[in-house]
Design a protein around this motif. Structure first.
Motif, PDB file in Angstrom:
ATOM      1  N   HIS A   1       0.836  -1.208   0.000  1.00 35.12           N
ATOM      2  CA  HIS A   1       0.000   0.000   0.000  1.00 35.12           C
ATOM      3  C   HIS A   1       0.862   1.245   0.000  1.00 35.12           C
ATOM      4  O   HIS A   1       0.864   2.003   0.964  1.00 35.12           O
TER       5      HIS A   1
ATOM      6  N   TYR B   1       2.144   5.044  -1.058  1.00 34.05           N
ATOM      7  CA  TYR B   1       1.415   6.247  -1.458  1.00 34.05           C
ATOM      8  C   TYR B   1       1.994   6.764  -2.761  1.00 34.05           C
ATOM      9  O   TYR B   1       3.172   6.575  -3.036  1.00 34.05           O
ATOM     10  N   THR B   2       1.135   7.352  -3.586  1.00 33.30           N
ATOM     11  CA  THR B   2       1.605   7.975  -4.821  1.00 33.30           C
ATOM     12  C   THR B   2       0.923   9.327  -4.940  1.00 33.30           C
ATOM     13  O   THR B   2      -0.217   9.487  -4.495  1.00 33.30           O
TER      14      THR B   2
ATOM     15  N   ASN C   1      -2.383   9.144  -7.109  1.00 37.79           N
ATOM     16  CA  ASN C   1      -3.621   8.555  -6.601  1.00 37.79           C
ATOM     17  C   ASN C   1      -4.707   9.642  -6.607  1.00 37.79           C
ATOM     18  O   ASN C   1      -4.435  10.796  -6.291  1.00 37.79           O
TER      19      ASN C   1
ATOM     20  N   ASP D   1      -5.467   6.400   3.094  1.00 41.74           N
ATOM     21  CA  ASP D   1      -5.546   4.939   3.038  1.00 41.74           C
ATOM     22  C   ASP D   1      -5.646   4.426   4.469  1.00 41.74           C
ATOM     23  O   ASP D   1      -4.836   4.793   5.330  1.00 41.74           O
TER      24      ASP D   1
END
Ligand code: ZN
Length: 1011
Positions: A165, A167-168, A171, A629
């Protein structure tokens, strides 16, 4: 006597009665093959999930990952960075924290867009023909591909974290959060549309941030230009409604208030004083490396700190552009140099004061070509006398200092003087209305020098204004991506105001500087570094004229020019981005966001995208403070940012400004930096030099563990070197450490809790070792807490080498191999070895994560993991400074004995130290209270004699740093006195002529026989 010790031929073989070391832990590590198996096992058992579950409820420690730019294989710097991050996360967890790790990727921005454009170009499609959403989709695919590649490369190095999972910044929810953060700068009033020079890449046709620019050598033309002086002294002085004041301390020139009578008197005095300067033969001379900026000239700057003179040209050689008898204004320290370049002789006429200079008005050197401007002469703090003439030509559209100087005098300067800011078009060519030079190019589309400089020089010569020319190699800003030179160009851009008070009367700069002071910097000099940058930085250029990014999603009301500040509009934009991504900005009609009751025709929709540094500067919001998230832990703020030291300019700063602008404080409690990775000769690694050493290559050849060993053994606060020789040295260090671990495992074979012996019953040597462990415990914990992995590694490595291999294990080998199973001494040695093993392996686990897992599971089984352990506590009764002090002296004392024995061994007079009989002359009150048996034990001799210092014979062995200890080494006895089992040479062996055993071994062998 034979040269080598040999077991007497007739004696039985006792090898089966010894407790010889036994372990499955191999000497040869086979890291490249073993590491992927460990990674697979950890994935299978969900080690990260288990660690997190185990740490539930503990205090959080958030290392917030600086997002990697997703556009290529990782390099050695990325490898180092992620290994250090892994050291932090693992050690903080073992120190008793809940230390999650969410890896991140930076996905927007020019480098990716550039690659995608290249791909389209190679297919014969121009950028202009590709719809924005198609281009953006391609960019997204490109970034996703590299994210996956980099993720595998990083995992291979052993880093643990929530790689499932990550992070980008691309997203959808992240895009929404980033856009919303930018809107907060509308709400706090710091966002403004300004017009000012920014670094501009004509090749890429966009503004660049500081962090997107790198400096390279470039050859530039240099010109000396004459500026005529006009007779407008009086008007100009009087028209300036201000006076200049030089701060005596900083030398900074600021505007003072104009006084009345005194000021008028002063102007009058200047008029008469400077009157000899106003004539057709007197010129101010400027020097510049950018002739193309001359059409943009609007002022000349000088320094009130420099002394200036009026010079007459006495003579000029052939080919000189100087004219005899003309007069030139120059800085005194530079006059000679100018004379040399212009091939002329000068004679000094008189001093020209700063007051006189600032009363002057010059004319533009190309006045008759259509540049009919008055050029004021202004004092400025940025002028130096290092090079040039002491006068700096000032083009406010093409230089930051230049702009500040004129706008500092008059905020409306850009509005009143539009022609100074519209000279150069986005592609680096002069605008069609530029007199004499329309269409000439500063740079070609390929980034080479264009024809603009030559054209300007030609006109200056034609108008008699060029005094001299030459060339100069100097450091010049280039685009980080295209490697082409950049220029300063004034454009309308969106800025964040750095000096505008917005929170409790404080500006972003003031609050950021306070926040820097409240942050812990590792190393501490980082505070000064980023502090100096923040202190001097200009306003933040937030807008980019590109496609791949998060849009600056705002509307401007056409009538008022005000940015629409409406929470409902902001919310609609945010919701649309969350659902569809930021593409919604480009695909939806404005009415969708503006809502009912607003006419879209009344609003301008801004189509710029945000500086990619704003994206990464916002990650703390949607990853740490308000996670998008559910897998990511929420924290008030990050405990640590850890990146290369270049991020003082980049991510540390953009995150700081973003956070201070939206919440008034830093997004981090601490910032840790590391240097660059250089090759073995200290050169920067580059593909062109062929000296790159990718971490994945080292992992495949030597093992990631060697890279981790290297990272822990280097001073990462400075630049680090790596190459084959350095790797070899680390392989060797690793081998020695592995050997020590293996020794412990082998001698703990079959260790049972029932065998453990309580502290009070242990020999002093064991209690000393436990005191050392307690001492190490404090050092290792505080070093891990301070992220000083070098200290952890050096401390542990020295302990393994000096305390264990060369001392404790060396002494205790005999007891471990030969003592009977129930011997208190052997039980104590095994109990202490167990304590040492548990600590060494856990202390090293954050650094050598593969090897320590191998060691741990070898001992405790594959159901266990060292990474599910905390550092073991040091029981209070282990602390014993008195014992440590005593044994420090014992070890010095021992060094003299082993040193003396070593000489005998080297001379082959004895085989092993057990065949030696050392006689030690010393003063017990000064050195040690050991008796002969104890002294023999620590010096690994069978027998030893202690004698008063006074009896020390001539020629006895001694060491300079251990005064008053002398040793003579004799032979311990005959071959018949050597125990066939333990090889000690003792007279008592003669009492067992059948077995050839010493008393201890007699007992040990008997104990083994079935009752
Ligand atoms: Zn023996």
């Amino acid at each position: 006597m034979s040269e080598k010790p040999e077991k007497p031929a007739e004696s039985p073989d006792y090898r089966a009665t010894l407790f010889l070391p036994a372990t499955d832990f191999p000497m040869k590590a086979g890291l490249p093959e073993a590491e992927p198996k460990w990674l697979a096992r950890w994935a299978e058992m969900d080690l990260y999930g288990q660690i997190r579950a185990r740490a539930k409820g503990r205090p959080l420690f958030i290392l917030h990952d600086g997002p990697i730019y997703a556009n290529g294989d990782i390099h050695s710097g990325t490898g180092l960075n992620h290994i250090l991050k892994d050291f932090v996360v693992r050690s903080q967890g073992m120190l008793g924290k809940d230390a999650p790790y969410v890896p991140g990727w930076d996905c927007h921005g020019l480098p990716i867009e550039w690659k995608v454009e290249e791909k389209f170009r190679s297919q014969g499609q121009a950028k202009e023909d590709i719809p924005k959403d198609v281009l953006r989709r391609e960019c997204r695919t490109f970034a996703a591909h590299w994210l996956n590649v980099q993720r595998e490369q990083i995992k291979r190095l052993g880093q643990i974290g929530d790689f499932e999972h990550p992070y980008t910044t691309m997203n959808f929810k992240a895009e929404a959060a980033i856009a919303r953060e930018a809107m907060k700068f509308v709400e706090n009033g710091l966002l403004y549309r300004g017009f000012r020079p920014v670094m501009w890449s004509p090749v890429e046709k966009t503004a660049l941030a500081d962090a997107e620019v790198e400096y390279h050598e470039k050859q530039s033309p240099t010109i000396y230009v004459r500026f005529p002086i006009t007779p407008k002294i009086q008007q100009q002085s009087a028209s300036l409604d201000v006076d200049f004041v030089t701060d005596p301390e900083s030398g900074k020139v600021t505007l003072g208030t104009k006084s009345t009578d005194a000021y008028i008197d002063k102007v009058a005095a200047l008029q008469s004083a400077a009157s000899d300067l106003v004539n057709k033969h007197t010129f101010i001379v400027i020097w510049t490396t950018t002739p193309w900026t001359i059409p943009g000239n609007r002022a000349i700057a000088f320094s009130p700190e420099i002394s200036y003179g009026l010079y007459q040209v006495a003579d000029a050689t052939d080919g000189s552009l100087a004219r005899p008898s003309e007069q030139l204004l120059l800085a005194d320290t530079l006059a000679e140099q100018v004379a040399k370049h212009a091939k002329m002789m000068l004679s000094r006429v008189r001093t020209v004061t700063a007051d006189e200079l600032k009363s002057l008005v010059a004319a533009h050197p190309l006045r008759s070509l259509g540049y009919n401007f008055e050029v004021p002469v202004l004092p400025a703090g940025f002028v130096t006398a290092d090079t040039g003439t002491g006068f700096v030509h000032n083009a406010p559209g093409h230089g930051e200092d230049d702009f500040e100087l004129l706008v500092g005098m008059d905020r409306d300067y850009p509005i009143k003087n539009p022609d100074a800011f519209s000279l150069v078009q986005p592609d680096g060519s002069y605008a069609p209305d530029v007199p004499g030079f329309a269409g000439k190019r500063i740079l070609t589309p390929e980034g080479k020098d264009g024809d603009a400089n030559g054209a300007v020089i030609k006109e200056l010569i034609a108008h008699g204004k060029l005094l001299a020319k030459g060339t100069l190699r100097h450091s010049y800003p280039h685009s980080w991506r295209s490697k082409a030179p950049v220029i300063f160009r004034a454009t309308p851009q969106w800025f964040v105001a750095i000096d505008k008070p917005f929170l409790n009367g404080k500006s972003l700069r003031e609050l950021a500087l306070t926040a820097i002071g409240e942050t812990k910097w590792y190393p501490p000099r980082g505070a000064n570094r980023i502090g100096a940058m923040v202190e001097s930085r200009p306003d933040w250029v937030l807008s980019r004229q590109r496609a791949w990014g998060v849009p600056l999603a705002i509307f401007v009301e056409k009538k008022s020019g005000q940015v629409l500040n409406d929470k409902d509009v902001f919310r609609r934009i945010e919701q649309a981005f969350e659902a569809e991504g930021a593409d919604a900005w480009f695909t939806s009609p404005p009415s969708r966001f503006l809502g009912e009751g607003r006419n879209p025709d009344d609003y301008e929709q801004v189509t710029d995208i945000l500086d990619v540094w704003f994206d990464s500067g916002s990650t703390h919001v949607f990853v740490v403070e308000n996670p998008i998230d559910a897998n990511w832990p929420k924290a008030e703020r990050a405990d640590l940012y850890l990146e290369g030291s270049d991020q003082h300019r980049g991510w540390f700063q953009s995150s700081l400004l973003e956070s201070v602008g939206t919440s008034g404080r830093a997004p981090y409690r601490g910032v840790l930096t590391h240097g660059f990775v250089l090759d073995e000769q200290g050169r920067k690694m580059s593909k062109s030099l062929g000296n790159t050493l990718a971490p994945q290559v080292i992992a495949e050849k030597n093992g990631a563990e060697i890279l981790r060993q290297w990272a822990a053994s280097s001073d990462f606060t400075e630049d680090l070197r790596i190459g084959q020789d350095i790797i070899k040295a680390n392989v060797e260090a690793y081998r020695r450490l592995r050997n020590t671990i293996r020794f412990m495992l082998a001698n703990l074979s079959g260790f049972d809790e029932k065998e453990r012996i309580e502290y009070s019953k242990m020999p002093e040597l064991e209690r000393f070792m436990l005191a050392r462990l307690a001492e190490l415990d404090a050092i290792v914990r505080s070093a891990y807490e301070a992220f000083d992995f070098g200290l952890v590694n050096a401390t542990l490595f020295n302990f393994c080498t000096n305390d264990l291999s060369a001392f404790y294990f060396d002494i205790r080998k005999d007891a471990l191999y030969c003592d009977p199973m129930d011997s208190a001494r052997r039980r104590a040695a095994r109990s202490v070895t167990d304590e040492i093993f548990r600590r060494i392996v856990t202390w090293y686990a954050p650094i050598l994560c593969f090897t320590m897992e191998e060691a741990w599971t070898t001992r405790f089984g594959m159901g266990s993991s060292v990474h599910l352990q905390d550092f073991f506590p040091a029981p209070a009764d282990w602390h014993n400074p008195t014992l440590i002090e005593k044994w420090k002296r014992v070890r010095s004392f021992r060094r003299v004995i082993t040193g003396a024995i070593e000489i005998e061994r080297a001379a082959k007079k004895i085989g092993s130290s057990l065949e030696a009989l050392p006689v030690v002359y010393f003063d017990p009150s000064e050195w040690t209270a050991l008796d002969e048996r104890e002294a023999a034990e620590v010096s690994i001799s069978s027998n030893l004699k202690l004698r008063p210092l006074a009896e020390a014979p001539e020629g006895a062995f001694s060491l300079p740093d251990v005064p008053n200890v002398f040793v003579i080494v004799g032979s311990a006895g005959t071959q018949d006195e050597k125990c066939a089992r333990c090889w000690r040479v003792l007279p008592e062996v003669l009492e067992h002529p059948d077995t050839h055993l010493c008393d201890r071994c007699t007992y040990a062998v008997a104990a083994l026989e079935p009752a």
